[in-house]
Design an enzyme around this catalytic site. Structure first.
Site: not given
Lengths: 563, 711
Positions: B326, B363, B367, B404
């Site tokens: 994966d 944020d 990320e 954001s």
């Protein structure tokens, strides 16, 4: 040229010629076994046995056909010999006794050609031509058929377990390979001076103390298939030492070539049929390394044997023909015992202790370098399966050979194959030494009580069973094997030594053909590399060496180390 | 390009550390699969068990060692018959020791599993379940539960059996099973619903539907596995046993027939000598260690917190030729990270960086945090958090706005900064009267094509709204993955990355990580189809999975490793469970499988090669009396016939003990091509096996010759 350079040159020339010939011949044979066409004479043969040559056989069917055909051959040959006295055209020779008839039937059907009789004095033309000569062809063709079936097991692209059609393989091997080659071989032999006539017995005057007879006969034609089919049964009792069978050094080399050419070329057939000629080269390299090594060792021991008499003679020449010399005789003896031929141009019993040991060891390796026609290839492939198994584990994968997994089923058949011959040889030799009467067959009497000749007497008995169980047929002359005990037990050894391994080979072939091939990756053991070829040589020598070391120590080694 | 290189260096430290912690079994030095510890005292502790295994009914399972035991009995009988002969007693004693050493090897291997089983058993005993029957709750022993029962577990309770959470959410301490003390969250529905019996609920309340019958829970199966009770011979082990048995038969024939040969030579041998020869010739070394190697292989997996339901699966791991991995969590770190800031339209890069930093402070997604980190680390901005900025109104990231930002009030003017998904920010810019330049659009397209995710950064003030630049978010490949894949390629294993991404993104990541192939936008059906396709070409496939929808693929794969965090369906379907839930461990599992086979092959080669020296020791000793010439085979110049035979027998016994650590640890394994591996192992174990006994037997003989009365 001195005898030693001449011997070396003969060896190199032989290797070079075989190297040249094996490619075209191997490819031709691959073409024969893969062909879809039938010649008219072949169709006729199929109709005779009621076989459909295009029907694929699985291992069971193939094996049944092999055994049925061979059993029929044994019975026919036995009956022919027993009825010789009443058959026309038997030159007045009597019927053969039951024990010897059984022995001879077993011998020729199993491609052994052990002869407990003197050819010119026992078998008439009917038995010779209608029985023995036929088996010289078909027993060789059976061996090739089984080898090809095993190769098909490796090459099969479908997992249906089909191994080809025995009748097609048998007939094609005979008609398209053995017959034309034997024809060409016979002509070449005649050219070198081998006789081919229908003259009878000639009285040729008085020699020291009695009349001498010379027998004429169709010698060259029998000689060709005798060598080509790795049969070995001579027209004359003296076999290839007889000047009519093998008149000079050139005919000697030609006969050695005929012995070796098909077994070596079959490696190419194998490579072509499995779709990778390099795989064939690896097998060829392993066979060639053993053959050349044995030849060199044999020449070394025969030229450099100690002992004042031998030194004075410039080598161990007792029992060797001066027209072949030590070199030609060594080459012949090595080649005939590393194949299942058993023809002799010199007397192995008279070789030095080590030299005799080498002829024995050559057979004990299982006759795989290059071995009998067909049987050499399948024997070597079984050893390759064993080598792949141990080496394959060492690279961290379930062992694979040519994309087939070597699992417990494959190992079981390979192990049983390896077991058969040593068991036959050792058990029967043990019985013969332990029982009261068989040792008395040893002619240069064991009763002399010199330990040296004890060892030699033991070698003679060991040699007889090794030769029989490996279907070689050569003898360590000195043993009178025409007794009920030896005729019977040697006959059993020949039959079991031929057909039990075939059972396991075909079982192995079937089990391989039922597999779905595994693709090769970088993690796969590469079986076409020099490393693997050396490993195969090591496995071959180690497996049989370890099995027979005690027996060899008490025979040829004891004799060879005594001086 | 130069930028991307420097980025990957800057992240490599963190990722490297992550890898070291997740693959604790690997020593930091590199390729080698670490072995378990071998404690010499374990030999002593296992002695009673080794003696119990002398029972012929147990011994018969190993044909080679069974022959040795019969030989021991036989020589003992002969020694008793002539009690004055020290030689007979000595041979008998050493043959018994040989048998015992073999059992000891197996007992030591098993002993290590038993310790683990005891720990597990403690977790299982004495739980009381609170079973729900028709809304009422009753207390029953955990062993009385059946599949389908509903039980309640609250903080402090031990989960009474395997099952799925059907109601509620709880944090669970699974250290009893995994050894990992950090609690994990278990909740109803989804892929984190499975709970294991024996684990402890730390908070909240859940209702669990039991899925396992008593005696067949996960812990029960684990106990059986590590104890070796469920151990069945694997296919390769059966094949090897067949080969060893046939070798034993060959040598049995060779030795039994030797007596008539010897009598013929006028030198019959004693039964004691013949038995000694037989035992030396049959492959006792590998025969003695074979089952220990198998048990130790399973044990090495357990040490890495992987449970295999069968030895077969471990062996299959060595044969794997296609590996499905994966993307997320295996090839890449879990989340995308900011990779670079690209300014548009001549905007100042440091202004862009500052804007990106400010707008991302609100944020909290990974990320967002990575943008803040990048601004400090690469663009040299001061570290700051929200409290450092005055007059700011924070706009937090939400999945709805996909943006954001921050509104900064200074000197009466308001500067508004936003960063977020390209579409959302572009709309915001236009809404504030600005335009999105073509250059920005081209830039976002290019980043998307390269497999990255573009985020726009924009600001709006009195002069209007404008786009400052783009943040390039990309998947961060775990460090060392390219090397691992190259290693796997050398081992002949093809790697396939499985991802839900679009083909474009998938290709970019595949290229960067060095994986051989990828399956993009993969559905469970696609996975299953891929596995079947590979298998139909004769390849063995390994994969990891955790979700219920992975179950069919896990079941279809030859090696299916379920993550312990996964659903019980996944765990049932796979043939291994990784308690650490670390998908990269699949690579280690493959190496352990290979090491298992290599150890067997190496010791077999060693064992057979040993025979040559033993012949040279024993045969001259037996027959030099009858044929003095044979003494020239006594190349080791051994002291006397009796000491020669004794030395071979003693060597044969001691080599087993000497190789116990190797059989438990496994032979050295480094990923390399089959050719190089074969050359090395042939050299070490083939040639070594040929030479070692010559030296060993000579040394033992020298030692024996100092014992008075041996001559």
């Amino acid at each position: 040229m001195g005898p030693v350079p001449s011997a070396a040159l003969q060896l190199l020339a032989m290797a070079a010629v075989l190297g040249l010939v094996h490619r075209p011949l191997g490819d031709y044979m691959a073409g024969v076994y893969r062909s879809h066409k039938h010649l008219r004479v072949e169709r006729w043969a199929y109709r005779c046995v009621g076989a459909d040559p295009d029907r694929g056989m699985r291992r069971g069917a193939y094996l049944r056909a092999v055994l049925a055909f061979s059993l029929a051959g044994v019975i026919l040959l036995y009956v022919l010999q027993r009825l010789q006295g009443v058959l026309p055209g038997s030159s007045g020779l009597a019927s053969v006794g039951p024990a010897q008839a059984f022995n001879t039937a077993a011998s020729f059907v199993s491609n052994t050609n052990w002869q407990s009789y003197a050819g010119e004095r026992t078998m008439g033309a009917v038995v010779q031509a209608g029985g023995l000569a036929v088996q010289n062809f078909v027993s060789a063709a059976v061996g090739m058929a089984v080898a090809v079936a095993l190769v098909r097991g490796f090459a099969a692209s479908r997992d249906d377990g089909e191994l080809g059609n025995f009748w097609a393989d048998l007939v094609r091997g005979t008609v398209r390979i053995l017959l034309p080659m034997a024809f060409a071989g016979a002509i070449l032999l005649v050219a070198t001076g081998v006789i081919q006539n229908f003259a009878g017995v000639h009285e040729v005057g008085q020699f020291t103390g009695g009349p001498q007879q010379w027998n004429g006969g169709a010698v060259a034609s029998q000689e060709a298939i005798k060598e080509l089919g790795t049969n070995g049964g001579g027209y004359f009792n003296a076999n290839s030492a007889h000047p009519f069978e093998n008149p000079n050094g050139l005919s000697n080399l030609l006969e050695i070539f005929l012995i070796l050419v098909i077994p070596f070329s079959l490696t190419r057939t194998f490579g072509t049929m499995v779709g990778s000629v390099r795989q064939g080269y690896a097998i060829l390299a392993a066979m060639a390394a053993i053959w050349i090594g044995f030849c060199a060792l044999m020449m070394w021991t025969e030229f450099h044997h100690g002992g004042p008499a031998l030194q004075a003679a410039g080598g161990a020449l007792e029992g060797k023909e001066t027209r072949f010399g030590v070199g030609g005789s060594s080459l012949f003896a090595t080649s005939t015992t590393l194949t299942s031929t058993g023809a002799v141009d010199s007397f192995h019993s008279s070789f030095t202790g080590f030299g005799g040991g080498l002829t024995l060891l050559g057979m004990m390796l299982g006759e795989v370098a290059p071995g009998g026609v067909g049987s050499g290839l399948y024997g070597m492939l079984v050893l390759a399966v064993i080598a792949v198994f141990v080496a394959g584990l060492m690279v961290g994968r379930t062992p694979e050979y040519l994309g087939r997994k070597i699992g417990s089923r494959e190992i079981r058949f390979a192990a049983l194959y390896i077991l058969v011959t040593p068991a036959l040889v050792l058990v029967l030799t043990a019985l013969s030494t332990a029982l009261a009467s068989p040792p008395h067959s040893v002619l240069n009497s064991a009763a002399t009580a010199v330990s040296h000749s004890h060892a030699h007497a033991f070698s003679e008995i060991l040699y007889a069973y090794t030769s029989a169980a490996n279907n070689n047929g050569s003898a360590f002359a000195g043993l009178n094997a025409d007794t009920d005990w030896y005729n019977t037990t040697l006959g059993i050894a020949m039959l079991l030594g031929r057909f039990l391994p075939m059972v396991f080979v075909l079982a192995l072939a079937g089990s391989l053909a039922e597999q779905r091939p595994v693709p090769e990756t970088a993690g796969t053991l590469r079986t076409h590399k020099p490393l693997f070829a050396s490993l195969l040589v090591g496995t071959t020598v180690l497996v049989s060496g370890l099995t027979y070391f005690p027996a060899l120590a008490l025979g040829p080694l004891a004799e060879g180390l005594a001086s | 390009m130069s930028m991307s290189t420097s980025t990957s260096t800057s992240t490599s430290t963190a990722a490297g550390a992550a890898r070291r912690t997740t693959s604790s079994g690997r020593d930091p030095g590199g390729g080698r699969v670490g072995g378990g510890l071998f404690d010499p005292a374990a030999l002593l502790r296992s002695l009673p068990e080794a003696c119990r295994k002398l029972d012929p009914r147990v011994m018969v399972k190993s044909p080679v060692m069974f022959v040795v035991e019969i030989g021991s009995v036989l020589t003992t009988a002969y020694a008793v018959a002539s009690p004055g002969d020290w030689f007979g007693w000595a041979v008998a004693a050493w043959l018994w020791l040989t048998t015992l050493f073999a059992n000891l090897a197996e007992a030591v291997a098993e002993g290590r599993g038993k310790a683990q089983a005891d720990t597990l058993r403690r977790a299982r005993t004495g739980t009381v379940a609170r079973r729900l029957t028709g809304g009422a709750e009753e207390r029953v022993p955990g062993t009385a539960l059946h599949a389908g029962d509903l039980v309640v577990c609250e903080a402090g309770d031990t989960v009474p059996g395997d099952g799925d959470v059907v109601e509620g959410v709880a944090s669970v301490d699974e250290s009893a099973v995994t050894g990992e003390s950090a609690p994990v969250i278990r909740e109803s529905g989804g892929d984190r619903s499975a709970v294991t019996g024996g684990t402890k609920v730390l908070s909240d309340r859940v209702v669990v539907r039991i899925t396992a019958e008593p005696g067949d829970t996960f812990i029960d199966r684990m106990i059986r596995l590590v104890e070796g009770a469920a151990r069945q011979k694997t296919p390769n082990e059966i094949a090897l046993n067949t080969l060893l048995a046939s070798l034993a038969v060959v040598f049995l024939i060779a030795v039994v027939t030797l007596q008539p040969f010897a009598s013929f030579a006028g030198d019959p041998q004693t039964v004691i000598v013949l038995v000694a020869l037989l035992v030396c010739l049959i492959p006792t070394t590998i025969g003695a260690l074979l089952s220990a190697i198998g048990i130790a292989g399973m044990d090495r997996l357990v040490q890495r917190n992987v449970l295999a339901t069968s030895g077969r699966a471990v062996e299959a791991a060595g044969d794997v030729s296609t590996l499905l991995l994966d993307k997320t969590g295996t090839i890449t770190l879990g989340n995308r990270q900011a990779h670079e800031f690209v300014a548009v339209d001549g905007a100042d890069e440091s202004r862009l960086a500052e804007a990106a930093q400010l707008s991302s402070l609100a944020d909290e997604t990974p990320e967002g945090r990575s943008v803040v980190v990048l601004a400090t680390e690469r663009y040299g901005l001061p570290e700051r958090d929200r409290s450092d900025v005055r007059g700011a109104e924070w706009i937090a990231f939400t999945a709805g706005t996909r943006m954001s930002g921050v509104d900064l009030a200074a000197d009466g003017a308001v500067r508004r900064i936003r960063k977020g998904a390209a579409g959302s920010v572009a709309a915001w810019v236009r809404g504030n009267g600005g335009t999105v330049p073509d250059a920005a659009r081209a830039l976002t397209d290019r980043i998307a094509e390269a497999g990255g995710t573009p985020l726009l950064v924009a600001e709006a003030d009195a002069r209007g709204a404008r786009v400052l630049g783009v943040i390039h978010l990309k998947d961060v490949i775990k460090s060392g993955m390219r090397e691992r894949f190259a290693e796997l390629r050398r081992m002949g294993i093809r790697t396939v990355m499985i991802t839900g991404d679009n083909p474009l993104t998938a290709r970019a990541i595949a290229d960067e990580s060095g994986v051989d192939d990828f399956l993009a936008e993969a559905t469970p059906e696609d996975k299953l189809a891929l596995i079947r396709r590979e298998q139909s070409g004769g390849r063995l496939v390994a994969m990891t999975g955790d979700g219920t929808n992975d179950a069919p693929a896990l079941a279809q794969a030859d090696v299916g490793v379920a993550m312990n965090t996964g659903t019980s369906a996944a765990k049932e379907a796979g043939n291994m469970v990784d308690l650490d839930s670390d998908p990269t461990k699949l690579i280690e599992i493959i190496e352990i499988g290979k090491q298992l086979l290599i150890t067997r092959g190496a010791l077999t080669t060693f064992s057979i090669a040993n025979d040559v020296a033993k012949y040279f020791a024993i045969l001259p000793a037996m027959f030099a009396a009858a044929y003095p010439g044979l003494d020239r085979l006594n190349v080791m110049r051994l002291d006397s016939p009796q000491s020669a035979i004794m030395s071979a027998v003693v060597f044969n016994a001691l080599i087993i003990v000497a190789l116990v650590p190797l059989s438990l640890k496994g032979v050295r394994y480094r990923p390399r091509s089959a050719d190089r591996m074969l050359r090395r192992n042939l050299l070490v174990y083939g040639l070594g096996g040929l030479v070692t006994p010559f030296a060993g037997i000579k040394i033992i003989d020298l030692a024996l010759s100092t014992v008075p009365g041996v001559r």
